[in-house]
Motif scaffolding. Structure first.
Motif, PDB file in Angstrom:
ATOM      1  N   GLY A   1       3.905  10.331   3.933  1.00 15.00           N
ATOM      2  CA  GLY A   1       4.256  10.241   2.524  1.00 15.00           C
ATOM      3  C   GLY A   1       5.003  11.485   2.078  1.00 15.00           C
ATOM      4  O   GLY A   1       4.760  12.593   2.570  1.00 15.00           O
TER       5      GLY A   1
ATOM      6  N   GLU B   1      -5.632  -4.390  -5.426  1.00 16.51           N
ATOM      7  CA  GLU B   1      -6.440  -4.779  -4.264  1.00 16.51           C
ATOM      8  C   GLU B   1      -6.746  -6.264  -4.232  1.00 16.51           C
ATOM      9  O   GLU B   1      -6.706  -6.897  -3.177  1.00 16.51           O
ATOM     10  CB  GLU B   1      -7.766  -4.009  -4.267  1.00 16.51           C
ATOM     11  CG  GLU B   1      -7.690  -2.609  -3.700  1.00 16.51           C
ATOM     12  CD  GLU B   1      -9.066  -1.973  -3.609  1.00 16.51           C
ATOM     13  OE1 GLU B   1     -10.036  -2.705  -3.303  1.00 16.51           O
ATOM     14  OE2 GLU B   1      -9.173  -0.762  -3.840  1.00 16.51           O
TER      15      GLU B   1
ATOM     16  N   SER C   1       1.060   3.544  -3.395  1.00 21.70           N
ATOM     17  CA  SER C   1       0.488   4.893  -3.285  1.00 21.70           C
ATOM     18  C   SER C   1       1.531   5.960  -3.588  1.00 21.70           C
ATOM     19  O   SER C   1       1.217   7.004  -4.188  1.00 21.70           O
ATOM     20  CB  SER C   1      -0.118   5.105  -1.898  1.00 21.70           C
ATOM     21  OG  SER C   1       0.866   5.019  -0.887  1.00 21.70           O
ATOM     22  N   GLU C   2       2.790   5.713  -3.196  1.00 21.65           N
ATOM     23  CA  GLU C   2       3.857   6.649  -3.530  1.00 21.65           C
ATOM     24  C   GLU C   2       4.107   6.674  -5.038  1.00 21.65           C
ATOM     25  O   GLU C   2       4.400   7.724  -5.615  1.00 21.65           O
ATOM     26  CB  GLU C   2       5.147   6.272  -2.799  1.00 21.65           C
ATOM     27  CG  GLU C   2       5.082   6.383  -1.276  1.00 21.65           C
ATOM     28  CD  GLU C   2       5.113   7.818  -0.782  1.00 21.65           C
ATOM     29  OE1 GLU C   2       6.179   8.264  -0.333  1.00 21.65           O
ATOM     30  OE2 GLU C   2       4.051   8.493  -0.841  1.00 21.65           O
ATOM     31  N   GLN C   3       3.969   5.499  -5.680  1.00 24.90           N
ATOM     32  CA  GLN C   3       4.172   5.440  -7.127  1.00 24.90           C
ATOM     33  C   GLN C   3       3.074   6.197  -7.879  1.00 24.90           C
ATOM     34  O   GLN C   3       3.323   6.813  -8.919  1.00 24.90           O
ATOM     35  CB  GLN C   3       4.228   3.981  -7.585  1.00 24.90           C
ATOM     36  CG  GLN C   3       5.488   3.259  -7.125  1.00 24.90           C
ATOM     37  CD  GLN C   3       5.430   1.765  -7.383  1.00 24.90           C
ATOM     38  OE1 GLN C   3       4.721   1.299  -8.273  1.00 24.90           O
ATOM     39  NE2 GLN C   3       6.166   0.997  -6.584  1.00 24.90           N
ATOM     40  N   VAL C   4       1.850   6.157  -7.346  1.00 24.11           N
ATOM     41  CA  VAL C   4       0.767   6.938  -7.951  1.00 24.11           C
ATOM     42  C   VAL C   4       1.090   8.425  -7.859  1.00 24.11           C
ATOM     43  O   VAL C   4       0.960   9.171  -8.833  1.00 24.11           O
ATOM     44  CB  VAL C   4      -0.579   6.637  -7.255  1.00 24.11           C
ATOM     45  CG1 VAL C   4      -1.653   7.611  -7.745  1.00 24.11           C
ATOM     46  CG2 VAL C   4      -1.022   5.208  -7.531  1.00 24.11           C
ATOM     47  N   LYS C   5       1.536   8.878  -6.682  1.00 24.62           N
ATOM     48  CA  LYS C   5       1.873  10.287  -6.494  1.00 24.62           C
ATOM     49  C   LYS C   5       3.025  10.707  -7.401  1.00 24.62           C
ATOM     50  O   LYS C   5       3.069  11.840  -7.888  1.00 24.62           O
ATOM     51  CB  LYS C   5       2.251  10.546  -5.038  1.00 24.62           C
ATOM     52  CG  LYS C   5       1.110  10.391  -4.048  1.00 24.62           C
ATOM     53  CD  LYS C   5       1.613  10.594  -2.621  1.00 24.62           C
ATOM     54  CE  LYS C   5       0.541  10.328  -1.600  1.00 24.62           C
ATOM     55  NZ  LYS C   5       1.061  10.453  -0.208  1.00 24.62           N
TER      56      LYS C   5
ATOM     57  N   PHE D   1      -3.117   0.963  -9.536  1.00 23.58           N
ATOM     58  CA  PHE D   1      -3.129   0.952  -8.069  1.00 23.58           C
ATOM     59  C   PHE D   1      -4.324   0.163  -7.547  1.00 23.58           C
ATOM     60  O   PHE D   1      -4.192  -0.731  -6.707  1.00 23.58           O
ATOM     61  CB  PHE D   1      -3.166   2.392  -7.559  1.00 23.58           C
ATOM     62  CG  PHE D   1      -3.308   2.529  -6.072  1.00 23.58           C
ATOM     63  CD1 PHE D   1      -2.275   2.185  -5.216  1.00 23.58           C
ATOM     64  CD2 PHE D   1      -4.484   3.031  -5.529  1.00 23.58           C
ATOM     65  CE1 PHE D   1      -2.410   2.322  -3.842  1.00 23.58           C
ATOM     66  CE2 PHE D   1      -4.626   3.178  -4.157  1.00 23.58           C
ATOM     67  CZ  PHE D   1      -3.588   2.818  -3.312  1.00 23.58           C
TER      68      PHE D   1
ATOM     69  N   LYS E   1      -1.824  16.875   5.499  1.00 20.15           N
ATOM     70  CA  LYS E   1      -2.529  16.487   4.272  1.00 20.15           C
ATOM     71  C   LYS E   1      -2.796  17.701   3.383  1.00 20.15           C
ATOM     72  O   LYS E   1      -2.769  17.593   2.154  1.00 20.15           O
ATOM     73  CB  LYS E   1      -3.840  15.785   4.634  1.00 20.15           C
ATOM     74  CG  LYS E   1      -3.639  14.406   5.246  1.00 20.15           C
ATOM     75  CD  LYS E   1      -4.971  13.755   5.588  1.00 20.15           C
ATOM     76  CE  LYS E   1      -4.764  12.353   6.134  1.00 20.15           C
ATOM     77  NZ  LYS E   1      -6.049  11.699   6.498  1.00 20.15           N
TER      78      LYS E   1
ATOM     79  N   ILE F   1      -3.813   5.293 -11.476  1.00 20.19           N
ATOM     80  CA  ILE F   1      -4.729   4.970 -10.394  1.00 20.19           C
ATOM     81  C   ILE F   1      -5.418   3.637 -10.657  1.00 20.19           C
ATOM     82  O   ILE F   1      -5.726   2.876  -9.727  1.00 20.19           O
ATOM     83  CB  ILE F   1      -5.781   6.098 -10.194  1.00 20.19           C
ATOM     84  CG1 ILE F   1      -6.621   5.845  -8.933  1.00 20.19           C
ATOM     85  CG2 ILE F   1      -6.666   6.232 -11.428  1.00 20.19           C
ATOM     86  CD1 ILE F   1      -5.848   5.890  -7.647  1.00 20.19           C
TER      87      ILE F   1
ATOM     88  N   VAL G   1       0.843  -1.204   0.000  1.00 18.19           N
ATOM     89  CA  VAL G   1       0.000   0.000   0.000  1.00 18.19           C
ATOM     90  C   VAL G   1       0.873   1.247   0.000  1.00 18.19           C
ATOM     91  O   VAL G   1       0.660   2.178  -0.781  1.00 18.19           O
ATOM     92  CB  VAL G   1      -0.934   0.017   1.222  1.00 18.19           C
ATOM     93  CG1 VAL G   1      -1.703   1.335   1.290  1.00 18.19           C
ATOM     94  CG2 VAL G   1      -1.894  -1.148   1.168  1.00 18.19           C
ATOM     95  N   TRP G   2       1.887   1.263   0.901  1.00 20.14           N
ATOM     96  CA  TRP G   2       2.776   2.427   0.969  1.00 20.14           C
ATOM     97  C   TRP G   2       3.541   2.590  -0.343  1.00 20.14           C
ATOM     98  O   TRP G   2       3.664   3.689  -0.882  1.00 20.14           O
ATOM     99  CB  TRP G   2       3.764   2.290   2.135  1.00 20.14           C
ATOM    100  CG  TRP G   2       3.172   1.848   3.430  1.00 20.14           C
ATOM    101  CD1 TRP G   2       3.509   0.744   4.159  1.00 20.14           C
ATOM    102  CD2 TRP G   2       2.126   2.494   4.185  1.00 20.14           C
ATOM    103  NE1 TRP G   2       2.739   0.666   5.293  1.00 20.14           N
ATOM    104  CE2 TRP G   2       1.893   1.725   5.335  1.00 20.14           C
ATOM    105  CE3 TRP G   2       1.369   3.644   3.984  1.00 20.14           C
ATOM    106  CZ2 TRP G   2       0.938   2.063   6.285  1.00 20.14           C
ATOM    107  CZ3 TRP G   2       0.406   3.985   4.927  1.00 20.14           C
ATOM    108  CH2 TRP G   2       0.208   3.201   6.049  1.00 20.14           C
TER     109      TRP G   2
END
Length: 580
Positions: free
Chosen positions: A456, A187, A170-174, A183, A420, A180, A166-167
């Motif tokens: 993050g 699941e 999610s960093e790769q998406v950012k 990502f 955030k 997405i 997950v970590w």
């Protein structure tokens, strides 16, 4: 069945021929229990944290049946009872907020009921310390049965680790390196069987802690949840708890100072979670063992990380079990003279060294030899300085070596919400050399000390290829997470610790090797800031009622294990007064 050498606690309920004995037995008989089950048999409680809202523990109904078979086989009588199940995956704001509540449930359930010994069914990470804390407060014979880790996650034909993925994703998406849709597609294979996180997260860590403390049978920590050998271990544990009752083998004979020192070394060898620091302190406090934060340095220093497991390494809990599991690690430590107390007693009546001296190691990529450690010294680093007078911690096996000695300018987030809001601002004044500081996420501040310390990184830096930065907070982080993250800063910001008055642009120095965490301002300036801070503080109305009021009022700081101040100490299992 041989007559037990000690009088059974349950005899105070079921062992008399008077009015009280009549009532206790007759009420139980409405479940179809025959009279002979009350005739001197040990009554074994099965303390079950089953819940469909705790997915890691959702298979415990079936596991409990195997425990029952073992209890019956050994001549005991099983009674299963539920306790509060605090699963990290769903419970808001954090399962840590209710760890102490669950421990109170366990303690009073054991003490107030006709139970001679107890099997603790644990899994998702806070259930393990909560149940051990509650049982330790009663000091009854108890044995831990963990639900086991889930099978390896799968994504595009490759293994992925639950939690850690997950970590990472999610960093790769950012950073814009995956979409997405990619990502969300992960699941389906992320958590594909019953069980706890398959990385060396807090659940796996605490399972290893239980085994190294000697309160479970060997191999309890790593057998996968869906492996039939997990059910066999549950059966054998059920049989063994009956013997423990007959032998008078209570938790205080297992949870000794020596056992905790073995666990500290084990945590370094497995690359265990920083959460173990808090949980072991709380368990020790309940049984009366003096365990201090600095013991993690004095005992653990110099212990190599031998287990090559995510988030520190490459593999997952399946491979760890097939490679030899925790007995293989303990054997390696013992042969190198790194197991401080090989004669420490364990739940099966043998010493920990007798349990592991002949343990097989099948894969030296997963359980490495001492000559090829994952990290030469994987002991949890305890940091001190004017920024953390009572200490902070860092996990070196999950950190970047080049950042373990670092000086940078603070970028300050006053709360998680502030973080955030700011972190996505493309104009945020931050570089890879900056030190990210998050406040008000400690025991009182969040409340519950959520797993948000591994902030993050800013999307604009991720897009430049930055993968790690120094991060400092009074929060915790998931054992599945990674990075150069300083956690558990004590005192926390909400309690008036120096973290509360760090300002944007302050220079901060980190030296993990020497244990230094320093805010580069004068003592006079720091004192003046704290006076000004205290003058404007207000009580949060949400802290005024309900369980949250109890928590905020009585929770201790991270260096003290975050237990409630009124729960510390062993109150024993004295039979309560009856009211009939």
């Amino acid at each position: 069945m041989s007559k037990p050498p000690v009088k059974l606690r349950s005899a105070a309920w079921f062992g008399t021929a008077d009015k009280n004995g009549f009532m206790y037995r007759s009420w139980m008989k409405n479940q179809g229990i025959p009279d002979h089950e009350f005739q001197g048999k040990p009554i074994i409680g099965i303390c079950n944290t089953w819940s469909e809202l705790t997915p890691c523990n959702a298979h415990f109904r079936k596991l409990a049946e195997h425990v029952k078979r073992g209890i019956l086989e050994a001549g005991g009588f099983p009674v299963e009872f539920p306790v509060f199940s605090n699963g990290e995956s769903n419970l808001r704001p954090t399962a840590m907020l209710t760890r102490n509540l669950a421990s109170m449930d366990v303690e009073e359930s054991i003490r107030g009921n006709p139970i001679d010994g107890v099997v603790l069914l644990v899994g998702c990470d806070k259930t393990t310390p909560a149940l051990l804390m509650g049982a330790a407060s009663c000091d009854v014979p108890a044995i831990v049965v963990t639900g086991g880790p889930m099978l390896n996650g799968k994504l595009n034909g490759k293994n992925i680790g639950s939690g850690t993925a997950v970590w990472q994703l999610s960093e790769q998406v950012k950073a814009g390196t995956i979409s997405i849709n990619d990502f969300l597609a992960a699941e389906a294979g992320h958590a594909r069987s019953a069980g706890t996180c398959n990385t060396m997260g807090t659940a796996s860590t605490m399972a290893c802690m239980a085994e190294s403390l000697g309160v479970s049978l060997p191999h309890n920590a790593a057998i996968p949840a869906v492996d039939a050998r997990r059910q066999v271990l549950a059966h054998l544990s059920g049989s063994r708890i009956v013997e423990m009752v007959n032998e008078g083998l209570t938790l205080s004979k297992l949870l000794t100072r020596e056992a905790f020192e073995n666990a500290i070394r084990t945590n370094a060898a497995i690359g265990g979670s920083t959460n173990a620091v808090i949980h072991l302190k709380a368990i020790a406090g309940r049984i009366g063992v003096d365990l201090q934060l600095d013991d993690w340095t004095s005992v653990g220093h110099g212990t190599p990380t031998l287990v090559d497991l995510l988030p520190s390494g490459r593999f997952l809990m399946e491979e760890f079990y097939y490679a030899g599991g925790l007995p293989g690690v303990l054997r390696r430590l013992g042969e190198a003279g790194l197991l401080p107390h090989p004669n420490a007693l364990t739940a099966n009546g043998k010493s920990i060294w007798d349990n592991v001296k002949d343990a097989a190691i099948h894969d030296e990529e997963v359980i490495r030899p001492l000559t090829k450690p994952l990290v030469p010294d994987g002991s949890i680093r305890v940091l001190r300085g004017n920024l953390a007078p009572n200490g902070a911690v860092l996990k070196p096996s999950a950190a970047s070596a080049h950042l373990l000695k670092h000086r940078g300018r603070a970028v300050v987030f006053e709360s998680l919400e502030h973080y955030k809001e700011r972190i996505v601002d493309p104009d945020l004044d931050i570089t890879a050399d900056s030190v990210m500081v998050l406040k008000n996420c400690g025991p009182r501040g969040y409340p519950g000390m959520a797993e948000v310390g591994n902030m993050g990184l800013p999307p604009k830096l991720l897009a430049q290829g930055v993968t790690d930065m120094v991060r400092i907070s009074d929060a915790r982080m998931s054992g599945t997470a990674y990075g150069t993250v300083v956690l558990h800063v004590a005192p926390e910001a909400r309690a008036g610790g120096p973290l509360a008055v760090v300002q944007e642009g302050d220079w901060i120095e980190l030296d993990a090797e020497t244990g230094r965490l320093h805010l580069d301002v004068t003592d006079e300036e720091l004192a003046a800031r704290l006076v000004a801070w205290a003058a404007v503080q207000q009580v949060d109305p949400a802290d005024a009622t309900g369980y949250r009021h109890l928590y905020v009022k009585h929770v201790m700081q991270a260096d003290q294990g975050c237990d409630f101040d009124f729960l510390v100490g062993c109150r024993g299992a004295a039979v309560p007064r009856h009211s009939h």
